[in-house]
Structure formats: structure tokens, C-alpha cells
Enzyme design. Structure first.
Site, short mmCIF file in Angstrom:
data_model
loop_
_atom_site.label_atom_id
_atom_site.label_comp_id
_atom_site.label_asym_id
_atom_site.label_seq_id
_atom_site.Cartn_x
_atom_site.Cartn_y
_atom_site.Cartn_z
N ASP A 1 15.61 -59.50 22.02
CA ASP A 1 14.94 -59.83 20.76
C ASP A 1 13.50 -60.24 21.04
O ASP A 1 13.20 -60.81 22.09
CB ASP A 1 15.67 -60.99 20.06
CG ASP A 1 15.33 -61.10 18.58
OD1 ASP A 1 14.18 -61.49 18.26
OD2 ASP A 1 16.19 -60.79 17.74
N ALA B 1 19.23 -71.73 19.82
CA ALA B 1 20.36 -71.29 20.64
C ALA B 1 20.39 -69.77 20.74
O ALA B 1 20.64 -69.20 21.80
CB ALA B 1 21.67 -71.82 20.06
N TYR B 2 20.13 -69.10 19.63
CA TYR B 2 20.07 -67.64 19.62
C TYR B 2 18.98 -67.16 20.58
O TYR B 2 19.21 -66.29 21.42
CB TYR B 2 19.80 -67.14 18.20
CG TYR B 2 19.50 -65.66 18.11
CD1 TYR B 2 20.53 -64.73 17.98
CD2 TYR B 2 18.19 -65.19 18.16
CE1 TYR B 2 20.26 -63.38 17.90
CE2 TYR B 2 17.91 -63.84 18.09
CZ TYR B 2 18.96 -62.94 17.95
OH TYR B 2 18.66 -61.58 17.89
N ALA B 3 17.76 -67.73 20.44
CA ALA B 3 16.64 -67.30 21.28
C ALA B 3 16.91 -67.56 22.75
O ALA B 3 16.61 -66.72 23.61
CB ALA B 3 15.36 -68.01 20.84
N LYS C 1 19.57 -65.06 24.09
CA LYS C 1 18.97 -63.73 24.21
C LYS C 1 18.00 -63.69 25.40
O LYS C 1 17.87 -62.66 26.08
CB LYS C 1 18.25 -63.34 22.92
CG LYS C 1 19.18 -62.91 21.80
CD LYS C 1 19.80 -61.56 22.07
CE LYS C 1 20.55 -61.04 20.86
NZ LYS C 1 21.10 -59.68 21.06
#
Length: 237
Positions: free
Chosen positions: A136, A148-150, A153
Site C-alpha cells: 500500500d 496497524a494496517y500501515a 503492510k
């Protein structure tokens, strides 16, 4: 000799589905994983795409998927790790569980699949074998609402380098890092205008640009350990 299939995780909707259908159009057999039952699966199966349910939120679910994958095919031409969860951060009691779930989906599942499916890639008789990680744009800048997503990824992006070094020269391992590619149902024109304004290209391009990038990696025998940005020049704004 029949061609080895390409595996796309999270291939039942949006970018994953588009790439699966385009690969079929180009003559490749395709296997997808999906998280939950949805009407699109019947149409995908009707096109000859093999659909396998998978729960990547637990290690047991990942290993169960691998066992069923190996029962389905003896070889793979490529693995495209597209499964993802765009979960926002929370300060509540579920915060830790959310981070752990995203870690398993974005990092542990690709890690274990890459390790355990290496034999399937090596069994492919075609001259090129690939692993592609879908990361991403936010890996480069972080996120105020999706930390948390970043972070997970970003971990997947780093795994690209490790597996590229481990598997060269037999298997090429690369990543694609998109920004906003397509809108969601229900997004209004005000949101679309704001989204377009975030990139130098001033557009929401649609999923075709991801397939073009995937196709480049699948067709190029001299690229490994690279992350290809598909963000319309977001870093220029």
C-alpha cells in the site's frame, strides 16, 4: 502438459477479482481464496476459476488453506498476495486483537504460504515463477487512523526483500504498492473529487492499472526485490 495456475488470495472482489478475470482472459488457469460466501463466487466458478475458502485471521486457518491448496494443485505459476483487511485503529479493548488479526492476514499468511508453497512454484515447468505482494502507498507515510494496517503492510513490503533474496534466481518476488485505485459503492461525488485531488494525476484510475502492473511483473524475467508504486504521483502533492 497443462499450465500451472496462478493463485490470488482475496480474489473474490474488487482488485483481486479484476485480476483473476483478466488472467483467465489471457489464458491462465486461476485459483482464488475468499473469506466469506458472496454471489460473485458463482460467476467466477462459471469462468473456470477454482475458489477456495480461507480464514487467514488464524494460523490454523492459514495451514488448513495450504493443505487444501496442495490437494487442489501440484504446481503454481505465481502467487499474488492480495488478501487484506482495512480495519481502523481503536483505543478500546479490541485494539490488540485487531493488530494481531491484521498481522496474520498481511504478514503471517504470506510468510507461511511463501514457505510452504515454494515446492508448488518449483514444480512449475514454465520458465518464470513469481510471488507478488500487494502492499500500500501508506507504507511510505504511515496513517493517522490505520496505524496497524500501515505497519503490517510495511512488514509485508519488507518480506518482499527477504523472500526475493531467499528464492532467487528460481522465483522472482516483488510488490505492488497502490494508492486509491477505485471507489466504493456509495461514495459520492464530493468524496470522489477529494480522492482525485490527492494525486498528481488527478484521477481514480480503476483496477486496470493494477493488472497492467501485475502483467509487467509476470512477463519480466529480470525484476526481483522491487516495490512498484501505483499511486498517481501522490508523493508529488
Amino acid at each position: 502438459m497443462s499450465a500451472s495456475p496462478i493463485l490470488i488470495t482475496g480474489g473474490a472482489q474488487r482488485l483481486g477479482r479484476h485480476c483473476a478475470e483478466r488472467l483467465v482472459d489471457d489464458g491462465h488457469p486461476v485459483i482464488i481464496s475468499y473469506r466469506r460466501e458472496r454471489p460473485e463466487l458463482e460467476a467466477l466458478s462459471g469462468r473456470g476459476i477454482v475458489t477456495l475458502p480461507a480464514d487467514f485471521s488464524t494460523e490454523e486457518g492459514i495451514l488448513d488453506f495450504l493443505a487444501r491448496l496442495k490437494a487442489e494443485t501440484a504446481s503454481l505459476r505465481a502467487i499474488v498476495h492480495n488478501a487484506s483487511d482495512w480495519a481502523p485503529d481503536s483505543t478500546g479493548p479490541e485494539a490488540g486483537a485487531t493488530f494481531e488479526r491484521l498481522f496474520r492476514i498481511h504478514m503471517l499468511a504470506p510468510y507461511l504460504i511463501n514457505l510452504h508453497a515454494r515446492e508448488l512454484l518449483e514444480a512449475c515447468r514454465e520458465p518464470q515463477r513469481d510471488i507478488v505482494h500487494m502492499t500500500d502507498y501508506v507504507v511510505q507515510k504511515g496513517s493517522r487512523k490505520h496505524a496497524a494496517y500501515a505497519a503490517t503492510k510495511a512488514g509485508l513490503d519488507n518480506l518482499t526483500l527477504s523472500f526475493a533474496a531467499m528464492y532467487a534466481p528460481e522465483v522472482q518476488v516483488n510488490a505492488i504498492a497502490p494508492a486509491l485505485i477505485m471507489l466504493n459503492e456509495g461514495d459520492d461525488e464530493a468524496y470522489a473529487e477529494k480522492a482525485r485531488g490527492k494525486s498528481a494525476m488527478q484521477m481514480v484510475p480503476g483496477p486496470g492499472v493494477i493488472y497492467q502492473t501485475l502483467r509487467y511483473l509476470l512477463d519480466n524475467r529480470y525484476v526481483t526485490g522491487a516495490t512498484l508504486p501505483v499511486d498517481g504521483g501522490r508523493h508529488l502533492r
